[in-house]
Design a protein around this motif. Sequence first.
Motif, mmCIF file in Angstrom:
data_model
loop_
_atom_site.group_PDB
_atom_site.id
_atom_site.type_symbol
_atom_site.label_atom_id
_atom_site.label_comp_id
_atom_site.label_asym_id
_atom_site.label_seq_id
_atom_site.Cartn_x
_atom_site.Cartn_y
_atom_site.Cartn_z
ATOM 1 N N GLN A 97 0.835 -1.206 0.000
ATOM 2 C CA GLN A 97 0.000 0.000 0.000
ATOM 3 C C GLN A 97 0.873 1.260 0.000
ATOM 4 O O GLN A 97 0.586 2.222 -0.718
ATOM 5 N N ALA A 98 1.921 1.241 0.798
ATOM 6 C CA ALA A 98 2.833 2.390 0.839
ATOM 7 C C ALA A 98 3.501 2.586 -0.517
ATOM 8 O O ALA A 98 3.659 3.723 -0.984
ATOM 9 N N GLN A 100 2.250 1.769 -3.409
ATOM 10 C CA GLN A 100 1.242 2.308 -4.318
ATOM 11 C C GLN A 100 1.082 3.810 -4.108
ATOM 12 O O GLN A 100 1.037 4.578 -5.069
ATOM 13 N N ARG A 101 0.999 4.242 -2.849
ATOM 14 C CA ARG A 101 0.880 5.683 -2.568
ATOM 15 C C ARG A 101 2.115 6.431 -3.064
ATOM 16 O O ARG A 101 2.013 7.516 -3.636
ATOM 17 N N SER A 103 4.021 5.553 -5.527
ATOM 18 C CA SER A 103 3.948 5.587 -6.982
ATOM 19 C C SER A 103 3.037 6.708 -7.459
ATOM 20 O O SER A 103 3.352 7.414 -8.430
ATOM 21 N N GLU A 104 1.920 6.886 -6.789
ATOM 22 C CA GLU A 104 0.995 7.962 -7.154
ATOM 23 C C GLU A 104 1.647 9.330 -6.971
ATOM 24 O O GLU A 104 1.503 10.211 -7.821
ATOM 25 N N VAL A 105 2.366 9.500 -5.875
ATOM 26 C CA VAL A 105 3.059 10.766 -5.623
ATOM 27 C C VAL A 105 4.154 10.977 -6.661
ATOM 28 O O VAL A 105 4.342 12.090 -7.161
#
Length: 158
Positions: A97-98, A100-101, A103-105
């Motif tokens: 999850q971290a 993924q976050r 990657s979005e940033v």
Amino acid sequence: KERNRAYEVIEQNEDALGKNNVETLQKQSDEIAQASYVANIKLPTKRAELGRLIGERDGVASTIDRNIEEEKKLQAKEGISDSAKKASEKRVSELEQAKQRLSEVQQYDQEQLKQLDEKVKQTQEAYKKAFEQLLKDTEGKSSGDSPPSGAAVEASVK
């Protein structure tokens, strides 16, 4: 102002420029110095800082990947208890999850970096054009003429 060489030149040539023009020229000098600073120092520095932060995040992503691998190796070990395996699975889930976050940033920051690159380029081009125009406008001015406005330089970097 103390470090602005233009002030010295303006003062040295006050008689030739005309006293009425000195204050206007000093104001223009300040505007040009500010525009130059924004175009050639401030924006490129901000761009470099964003690039550095993006690079650091790449290192964080690698660390997350390494931790996920270690957790999966732990889960594959013979003799691991169910509770230890579940705890490890939970850590893997949190790490994914971290990641993924992160990657979005990263995607957002990459887009911001592209936009900043374009803004730096546009600002430097606008500054150069405005400065060249100011030089062209001031060529051949006699001491009785008013100097051109520096507003074009200031407006070009906003």
